[in-house]
Design a protein around this motif. Sequence first.
Motif, mmCIF file in Angstrom:
data_model
loop_
_atom_site.group_PDB
_atom_site.id
_atom_site.type_symbol
_atom_site.label_atom_id
_atom_site.label_comp_id
_atom_site.label_asym_id
_atom_site.label_seq_id
_atom_site.Cartn_x
_atom_site.Cartn_y
_atom_site.Cartn_z
ATOM 1 N N THR A 219 0.696 -1.127 0.098
ATOM 2 C CA THR A 219 -0.021 -0.018 -0.043
ATOM 3 C C THR A 219 0.850 1.308 -0.003
ATOM 4 O O THR A 219 0.497 2.183 -0.735
ATOM 5 N N GLU A 221 3.926 1.670 -1.141
ATOM 6 C CA GLU A 221 4.838 1.616 -2.218
ATOM 7 C C GLU A 221 3.873 2.122 -3.268
ATOM 8 O O GLU A 221 4.029 3.225 -4.205
ATOM 9 N N LEU A 222 2.378 1.798 -3.453
ATOM 10 C CA LEU A 222 1.595 2.158 -4.509
ATOM 11 C C LEU A 222 0.972 3.565 -4.222
ATOM 12 O O LEU A 222 0.232 4.108 -4.608
ATOM 13 N N LYS A 223 1.463 4.389 -2.894
ATOM 14 C CA LYS A 223 1.413 5.687 -2.347
ATOM 15 C C LYS A 223 2.213 6.587 -3.087
ATOM 16 O O LYS A 223 2.086 7.659 -3.278
ATOM 17 N N GLY A 224 3.160 5.935 -3.802
ATOM 18 C CA GLY A 224 4.539 6.631 -4.085
ATOM 19 C C GLY A 224 5.546 6.978 -3.267
ATOM 20 O O GLY A 224 6.075 8.164 -3.522
ATOM 21 N N LEU A 225 5.476 6.648 -2.076
ATOM 22 C CA LEU A 225 6.481 7.054 -1.149
ATOM 23 C C LEU A 225 7.733 6.711 -1.416
ATOM 24 O O LEU A 225 8.016 5.642 -2.012
ATOM 25 N N PRO A 227 11.716 4.861 -0.750
ATOM 26 C CA PRO A 227 11.832 3.721 -0.130
ATOM 27 C C PRO A 227 12.242 3.981 1.305
ATOM 28 O O PRO A 227 11.882 3.349 2.189
ATOM 29 N N ARG A 229 11.485 6.214 3.228
ATOM 30 C CA ARG A 229 10.329 6.730 3.971
ATOM 31 C C ARG A 229 9.432 5.489 4.409
ATOM 32 O O ARG A 229 8.679 5.344 5.615
ATOM 33 N N ARG A 233 8.868 4.784 8.463
ATOM 34 C CA ARG A 233 7.530 5.051 8.867
ATOM 35 C C ARG A 233 6.548 3.674 8.784
ATOM 36 O O ARG A 233 5.766 3.707 9.798
ATOM 37 N N ARG B 95 6.937 7.024 -8.844
ATOM 38 C CA ARG B 95 6.558 7.547 -7.592
ATOM 39 C C ARG B 95 5.691 8.814 -7.494
ATOM 40 O O ARG B 95 4.915 8.930 -6.857
ATOM 41 N N ARG B 98 2.177 7.054 -8.785
ATOM 42 C CA ARG B 98 1.402 6.351 -7.775
ATOM 43 C C ARG B 98 0.665 7.075 -6.423
ATOM 44 O O ARG B 98 1.796 8.163 -6.117
ATOM 45 N N GLY B 99 -0.215 7.302 -6.278
ATOM 46 C CA GLY B 99 -0.814 7.796 -4.863
ATOM 47 C C GLY B 99 -1.165 9.332 -5.691
ATOM 48 O O GLY B 99 -1.603 10.011 -4.748
ATOM 49 N N LYS B 129 2.043 13.793 0.527
ATOM 50 C CA LYS B 129 3.276 13.711 -0.006
ATOM 51 C C LYS B 129 3.465 14.192 -1.133
ATOM 52 O O LYS B 129 4.542 14.671 -1.754
#
Lengths: 319, 549
Positions: A219, A221-225, A227, A229, A233, B95, B98-99, B129
Motif C-alpha cells: 500500500t 509503495e503504491l502511494k508513491g512514497l 523507499p 520513508r 515510517r 512515484r 502512484r498515489g 506527500k
Amino acid sequence: MSPAILKLIAQRLALGILLLLAVSVLIFVGTELLPGDVAQAILGQTATPEALANLRAELGLNDPAHVRYFDWLGGVLTGDLGTALSNGQNISEAMGKRLSNTLFLAMWAAIISVPIAILLGLVAVQHRNGFIDKLISATTLTSISLPEFFIGYLLVYFIAVELQWFPSVSTVYDGMGFADRMSAIALPCATLTLVVLAHMMRMTRAAILNVMQSAYIETAELKGLSPFRIILRHAFPNAIAPIVNVVMLNLAFLVVGVVVVEVIFVYPGMGQYLVDHVSKRDIPVVQACGMIFAAVYISLNIVADIVAIIANPRLRHPK
Amino acid sequence: MADSADETLLDIRNLRIEATVYPPGEDPHDITIVDDVSLTLGRGRVLGLIGESGAGKSTIGLSSMGYGRGGVRITGGQVLLNGRDILKGGMAGLRGVRGREVCYVAQSAAAAFNPVHRLMDQVTEAALKHGSADRQTVQARAIDLFGQLGLPDPETIGQRYPHQVSGGQLQRVMTAMALASGPDLIVFDEPTTALDVTTQIDVLAAIKLAIRKTGVAALYISHDLAVVAQVSDEMMVLQGGKLVEHGETRQVIEAPREEYTQALVSVRSIRHEEKPPSPEPVLTIRGVTAAYPGTNVDVLRDINVEVHPGQTLAVVGESGSGKSTLARVITGLLPPREGEVQFAGRTLSSAMEKRSRDDLRELQMIYQMADVAMNPRQTVRTIVGRPLEFYFGLRGKEKERRIAELLDEIEMGEGFIDRYPAELSGGQKQRVCIARALAAKPNLIICDEVTSALDPLVADGILKLLLKLQAEEHVAFLFITHDLATVRAIADSIAVMYQGEVVRYGPKSEVLSPPFDDYTDLLLSSVPEMKLGWLEEVIEHRRMESAGN
C-alpha cells in the motif's frame, strides 16, 4: 494508558521479582557447591585447625545453609550486601564505584552502538541483497566472529601503540575531567561496540525484511512514497518488538559481559572486581556481583517486554 | 466517447509481463503472465477486468501504476497515462504517478492498512506527500469522503486505528484513501471479495456512488461477474494472461460471444433434486450450546439439526455465525457446554480423545485451504495411503490397489500418485483431500468451505464430484458455506445460522421459499445477480421497506 496494559506491565514486574528470587537461590546454592574453604583461603595452608575453626565460627560458616541464605537475602533486600571476607570491606561501598564505572562504559557503548546498528540495519534493508547490504553484513559479522580479547589487543596495537591516539590502559579516578574520562574509555568502548553491532544490525535487518512482506508495505509503495520513508515510517514501527528485544539483550551483555574487556584494559569496573574476588574465594562478593548482574539482566529484559507491549496499538487502543 | 483521443485516460498497448518461477527440482525459468494485452479507458469510465486466478487481471491492473508484485516484470509494451508512457520515467517518475494520478484499493483492507498508524494519517499520506494541499484541507476532504462513503462518525473515525473498525468499514476507508488525493484512475482489486455477502452489497453501493460523484475512472478487478456487472461500463474477460472478450457490460453478460465467457456466465448450473428425509438420521445434534474455553460467551446456542444418510445438510451463515464452531463440536475438538452429538443412534463422546478409532473413521473432514491441510513433504501416495494403514491396516499391493481406486474416483488417475502437493493445482489439491477423506470409508464428511478458495469453474467441478461420490458411496455431507449459490446446488436440507443460532432449518425447498424471516431475506437478497441494475433495485427495495416500517 489502558487498564489492560497496566495489568500486563504489573504481571511482567511481578514475574521479574519472582525470577530474581529464584536466581538468588541458584547463586547461593552455586557458591555453596564451589570447592575450597574461605577460612583456609584467608589464613593460608599453614593455619592451625583451631585458628580455622575460630575463623569459621566468626564468619558464621557453621550455620545451616538455609539460615545463612535468609540472613544474606535479608541483607540484600535492605541494601546491605555484606562484608568482603578477604579484606573486611563493606561490599556495597566498594562495589558502588565499580558499578558506576561499568555502567558508564556500558552506557557509552550503547549510545554509540545502538543507533549505528539500527541505522546500518535500515540501510541494509534499503539495499537488500545488493553490494552495500553484503558489505555491512560481512564487516559486522567479521567483528562479531573475532573474540573480544583479540579485537581488544588489535585496537591496543594499532590505535594505542602505533597511532597513539588513545591510552591502552583505561585508568579512571575521582575528579577526572569528562574529556579525559572519554579518552580513557575510548578503546574498551570501541571493542564493545564492535562485539555487539552485528547481532543488533542483523536482527534489525531481519525483523524489518519480515515486515516488508506485509500488504501494508505494498500500500505504501503504491502511494508513491520513497523507499526510505517506507522503511522508516511503515516497516520500522512494526518491527520494534523484536528489535528492542535484541537491543536489550545486547545492553545486558554490555553490563554483564564486560569481564574480559575490563581485564584487557585494566578498567576498574565490576568485571575486574568479580575476577579478583573469585580468585580469593571471597564468596559474599561473588554472590553480590551475581545478584547485581542478574538484576541488570532481568530488568533490561522486562524493559524490552514492556516496550513491546506499549508498541502494540491493539493493546494501547483496545476496541 | 472513449474513442476521442483527448478523452483517453489510460492506453495500454501490447502489454507483456513475465515472472521468474522457481519450481522444485527444476531450473528457474521465465513464464509469461500477461501476453499482448491492449486496452483503452476513457476518463470517468469503469472497466471491469474479469477472470479466474492466474488470468493476470491484478497484474494488468497494477501495471497501470508500473508496479509488479513479487518478481513480476513488465517486459514489453507501453502504458500511456494522460498521454505519457509511465514506464519510461524511471522509479522517480513512477512515484509521481502512484498515489497521485492512480490509486489502489486492495482486496483485504484489513491487511493493507498499517496497524500502527491512525486511519486519518494513512488516508491523507499520499495527498500530503504529493503536495496537492495542506494538511487541514486534505483532512477536511477525507472527512467529507468518509461521509460520502456512508461511514459512521465521519468526523472522528479517522482517529481510530485499523483494528478498531470492521472489515466492511475498512474497505470504505481504503476507498476514501484512494479518492483523497483526487486521482484520475483508481484500481479496485477485488475490493468486496473478502466481505460477507450482506456487507458486500453496502460497500459495493458506496463504491459505485463515490465513483459516480467524483467522476474518477476505475479498473474494477474481480472474479465475480455478477459483482462487476453492477459497477462497470465495459468489461474485459481474461484467461491465462490473454484477452478473451471485450465489450460493453450488457453485451458481455447478456450475449457473451466467446465460449469461455459463456461458461463463466452460466456457471453454477448444477441442478440437484432434494431427497426426502429418512427415518434414521446419521447425525443428530441435540440442544448443543458451546463456548470457547476460558470464556463465558456462548458462540453456539441450542442447536438442533439432523443429517440423513446419503444426504447433504448445508449450514449457511456469515463469518462469526458459529458454523465452523459447530464443526468443531461435532468432531470433538470443542466439547459443548450442553447438549449431545449422536452418530448413527449412539451418543458420541464429547471429547475427541475419548472416541474410538471407528468413531473417528466414520467422521471425516475436508477443509477450505487444501494447501495447508496436506503435509507439503508427502506425496499423494502417502497422503491418501495414511488413512488406509491407520484404519484398515492395509499394506503393500492391497494398499496400492486401493489408492489407485480412490484416485480414479476423484477423476485424477494414477499418474498423480508420486506428486507433491506443490505440483498440483488448487482444484487437484482439494480432490486429493476428498480422496483422503473417502479412504476412511466414512458415513459423514464435514466439508468446511471446501470451494471458497477455488475459482468458480473449478469449484463447480468439485461440487459435481461430491454429488457423484455421494450417489456412489452413499456418504452424507455436512456442508458449511457462506455461499448461497453453492447451497442451492447441492443441499437436501439447509440450516441458516446467525449469531450462534439456527434461525431457519428444514428441507431446501421450504427454506428457500417465502415467507422468509428477516435475516434469511437479507441474506438471500444480498447475493449478487447477474443482471444490470440489480444493485439499485435491492438498495431501492430496502429503502422502501425501511421507510414503510
